[in-house]
Design a protein around this motif. Structure first.
Motif, PDB file in Angstrom:
ATOM      1  N   TYR A  81       0.814  -1.223   0.000  1.00 49.46           N
ATOM      2  CA  TYR A  81       0.000   0.000   0.000  1.00 49.46           C
ATOM      3  C   TYR A  81       0.847   1.272   0.000  1.00 49.46           C
ATOM      4  O   TYR A  81       0.351   2.342   0.376  1.00 49.46           O
TER       5      TYR A  81
ATOM      6  N   HIS B 288      -0.364   4.655  -0.881  1.00 50.58           N
ATOM      7  CA  HIS B 288      -1.222   5.381   0.061  1.00 50.58           C
ATOM      8  C   HIS B 288      -0.444   5.901   1.274  1.00 50.58           C
ATOM      9  O   HIS B 288      -1.056   6.356   2.245  1.00 50.58           O
TER      10      HIS B 288
ATOM     11  N   ALA C 239       1.055   8.506   2.159  1.00 54.25           N
ATOM     12  CA  ALA C 239       0.825   9.864   2.671  1.00 54.25           C
ATOM     13  C   ALA C 239      -0.596  10.052   3.209  1.00 54.25           C
ATOM     14  O   ALA C 239      -0.910  11.099   3.775  1.00 54.25           O
ATOM     15  N   ARG C 240      -1.446   9.051   3.027  1.00 54.95           N
ATOM     16  CA  ARG C 240      -2.847   9.193   3.453  1.00 54.95           C
ATOM     17  C   ARG C 240      -2.979   9.023   4.971  1.00 54.95           C
ATOM     18  O   ARG C 240      -2.236   8.253   5.574  1.00 54.95           O
ATOM     19  N   PRO C 241      -3.950   9.711   5.559  1.00 57.32           N
ATOM     20  CA  PRO C 241      -4.107   9.612   7.021  1.00 57.32           C
ATOM     21  C   PRO C 241      -4.449   8.200   7.500  1.00 57.32           C
ATOM     22  O   PRO C 241      -4.169   7.847   8.648  1.00 57.32           O
ATOM     23  N   PHE C 242      -5.036   7.380   6.620  1.00 58.00           N
ATOM     24  CA  PHE C 242      -5.459   6.038   7.044  1.00 58.00           C
ATOM     25  C   PHE C 242      -4.389   4.970   6.815  1.00 58.00           C
ATOM     26  O   PHE C 242      -4.627   3.793   7.062  1.00 58.00           O
ATOM     27  N   TYR C 243      -3.192   5.370   6.364  1.00 56.37           N
ATOM     28  CA  TYR C 243      -2.161   4.385   5.988  1.00 56.37           C
ATOM     29  C   TYR C 243      -1.792   3.439   7.149  1.00 56.37           C
ATOM     30  O   TYR C 243      -1.743   2.221   6.976  1.00 56.37           O
TER      31      TYR C 243
ATOM     32  N   THR D 170     -15.281   1.148  -3.135  1.00 57.61           N
ATOM     33  CA  THR D 170     -14.399   1.015  -1.957  1.00 57.61           C
ATOM     34  C   THR D 170     -15.207   1.120  -0.669  1.00 57.61           C
ATOM     35  O   THR D 170     -15.001   0.354   0.272  1.00 57.61           O
TER      36      THR D 170
END
Ligand code: CMP
Length: 139
Positions: free
Chosen positions: A51, A54, A56-60, A93
């Motif tokens: 992943y 992703h 940089a995403r907050p949910f990583y 998703t």
């Protein structure tokens, strides 16, 4: 050139909730042929790499923890127009937005724990499939 193959995972929530059989049934009923399949588990490092896009995403962090917390079913599937048709079969998703008759509508609980993965391109399907299966395990 299209390979007519995609890569899927039944994610830890799908396995934990006893949906392996139901999900595989929907996949084969939709006309996908199983090329490779196994029950396995991603390490934290595997999930981070898988992943990476992703990162940089907050949910990583949550995503990596979820995907590595228990066994998954990894599989390579074959069908004409596999990438697009499989993404249609799994649905949006976010299961709240997934169409009737899709795997996520039936089996997913949340956007984070959404039961199943489907590759987004032929190139990624080949990379993801090769990560889990040697050539001699692809039938
Ligand atoms: P998938 O599309 O298979 O691959 C990326 C995953 O990131 C996605 O499924 C979800 O599991 C997760 N994801 C996407 N958006 C969010 C979000 N807003 N919150 C938590 N997880 C998410």
């Amino acid at each position: 050139m299209a390979t007519n193959r995609t890569f899927t995972m039944i994610k830890p929530d799908g396995v934990e909730n006893g949906h392996i059989g139901g999900i595989l049934n929907m996949i084969t009923e939709a006309g996908f042929r199983i090329v490779s399949m196994k029950l396995t588990q991603l390490t934290v490092a595997d999930a981070q790499k898988f992943y990476e896009v992703h990162a940089a995403r907050p949910f990583y962090g949550e995503l990596v923890e979820f995907m590595s917390r228990g066994p998954i079913v990894a599989a390579i599937l074959e069908k004409e127009n596999a990438i697009e048709d499989f993404r249609t079969l799994i649905g949006a998703t976010n299961p709240a937005e997934a169409a009737e008759g899709t795997i996520r509508k039936k089996y997913a609980k949340s956007i984070g724990e959404n039961a199943v993965h489907g590759s987004d391109s032929d190139e990624n399907a080949a990379i993801e499939g090769a990560f889990h299966f040697a050539g001699r395990e692809q039938f």
